[in-house]
Enzyme design. Structure first.
Site, PDB file in Angstrom:
ATOM      1  N   TYR A 239       0.758  -1.318  -0.018  1.00  0.00           N
ATOM      2  CA  TYR A 239       0.125   0.014  -0.040  1.00  0.00           C
ATOM      3  C   TYR A 239       0.792   1.560   0.073  1.00  0.00           C
ATOM      4  O   TYR A 239       0.759   2.401  -0.704  1.00  0.00           O
ATOM      5  CB  TYR A 239      -0.921  -0.011   1.267  1.00  0.00           C
ATOM      6  CG  TYR A 239      -1.806   1.280   1.381  1.00  0.00           C
ATOM      7  CD1 TYR A 239      -2.833   1.240   0.638  1.00  0.00           C
ATOM      8  CD2 TYR A 239      -1.435   2.030   2.517  1.00  0.00           C
ATOM      9  CE1 TYR A 239      -3.852   2.314   0.914  1.00  0.00           C
ATOM     10  CE2 TYR A 239      -2.381   3.061   2.531  1.00  0.00           C
ATOM     11  CZ  TYR A 239      -3.450   3.430   1.960  1.00  0.00           C
ATOM     12  OH  TYR A 239      -4.474   4.287   2.035  1.00  0.00           O
TER      13      TYR A 239
ATOM     14  N   LYS B 239       0.975   4.075  -2.870  1.00  0.00           N
ATOM     15  CA  LYS B 239       0.692   5.486  -2.477  1.00  0.00           C
ATOM     16  C   LYS B 239       1.701   6.495  -2.883  1.00  0.00           C
ATOM     17  O   LYS B 239       1.469   7.581  -3.183  1.00  0.00           O
ATOM     18  CB  LYS B 239       0.373   5.722  -1.282  1.00  0.00           C
ATOM     19  CG  LYS B 239      -1.292   4.936  -0.789  1.00  0.00           C
ATOM     20  CD  LYS B 239      -2.384   5.619  -1.806  1.00  0.00           C
ATOM     21  CE  LYS B 239      -3.712   5.307  -1.387  1.00  0.00           C
ATOM     22  NZ  LYS B 239      -4.855   5.596  -2.366  1.00  0.00           N
TER      23      LYS B 239
END
Length: 295
Positions: free
Chosen positions: A165, A169
């Site tokens: 993640y 991001k």
């Protein structure tokens, strides 16, 4: 323009809008006068949010198209054009989690997060930016085209148990910089957001922290974050591009990204054996990074 309706007659396409932050954005954009395309892989959830928008007097289209392919993105845009004639704003909000410590990640854990976050950010932006570019070249530019991407504190400084993640991001923050630089010539602004709010993700990870208070200001309410997103999607933000905003509750800041720090220049090639004191001095002279979440 009515200052409360800063997106009057604009059309905004929001991904992952069936709940959480996406739902808040849909409601806030509608309150600001925009038509809203509520995209979510869960059609029932998208329809429920669209119904909320219409019940409040706004215009909305529910859509469950695939954001992770160019064909799917084109179909979503085509549906929006049929319903509202144009798309002025894209809010890339959809995301998933596959949280595990790095050594426990599977290939599918990695690929799924990259597909939804990174490829999902690419596809709709590519389709719409091509449309906006072609319109500008033809002498009929779309009014104030906007892309708002979604990064995260995890992407800006890392987060234990979220390497997939965090990498996705961080990639979105980098993508935002390049999009802003390349698309400025067509009047397109591109910014990103690192939001903190009560969503299904945060409720699953830290339910007590994000719980709604019995009274007083609810700093985790997703509608708090929606304010800056609506502003970024409006014509008022034409002078702001390539920025990453951090937002939570009543707090708003612009992230201070990577900068070249102090430089040691020998004027020739370094011998690896002599670098220890050089590197140590550079680190002493450089501002320490924020700590990784969870450390």
């Amino acid at each position: 323009m009515n200052e409360k309706r800063i997106c009057d007659r604009r059309t905004v396409l929001i991904t992952g809008a069936g709940g959480g932050l996406g739902r808040a954005y849909a409601l806030a954009f509608a309150a600001a006068g925009a038509n809203v395309v509520v995209n979510d892989i869960r059609l029932e959830a998208a329809e429920a949010v669209a119904a909320e928008v219409r019940a409040a007097g706004g215009q909305a289209l529910a859509d469950a198209g695939d954001i992770t392919s160019l064909a799917g993105a084109q179909a979503i845009v085509d549906a929006a054009l049929t319903a509202f004639g144009e798309v002025h704003v894209l809010v890339n909000n959809a995301g998933i989690l596959r949280d595990r410590m790095f050594l426990s990640l599977s290939e599918e854990d990695w690929d799924a997060v990259m597909r939804v976050h990174l490829k999902g950010h690419f596809c709709l932006a590519n389709v719409l930016a091509r449309r906006w570019r072609d319109a500008a070249k033809a002498g009929r530019p779309v009014e104030a085209p906007r892309i708002v991407n979604t990064s995260s504190g995890a992407g800006l400084q890392g987060s234990i148990g979220q390497s997939n993640y965090a990498a996705a991001k961080a990639g979105i923050a980098g993508l935002t910089l390049v999009q802003a630089a390349e698309l400025a010539r067509y009047g397109i602004t591109v910014n990103c957001l690192a939001p903190a709010a009560r969503t299904s993700m945060t409720e699953g990870a830290m339910p007590e922290l994000v719980k709604k208070p019995e009274s007083g200001f609810d700093e985790w309410d997703p509608l708090n974050v929606a304010s800056i997103v609506v502003w970024l999607g409006s014509p008022l933000s034409s002078h702001v591009t390539g920025r990453c905003f951090e937002a939570m509750g009543g707090r708003l800041s612009v992230a201070d990204g990577w900068h070249t720090g102090p430089v040691a220049d020998k004027g020739g090639r370094w011998d690896p054996a002599e670098l220890t004191p050089v590197v140590e001095q550079l680190i002493r002279d450089t501002r320490a990074p924020q700590k990784v979440y969870g450390t």
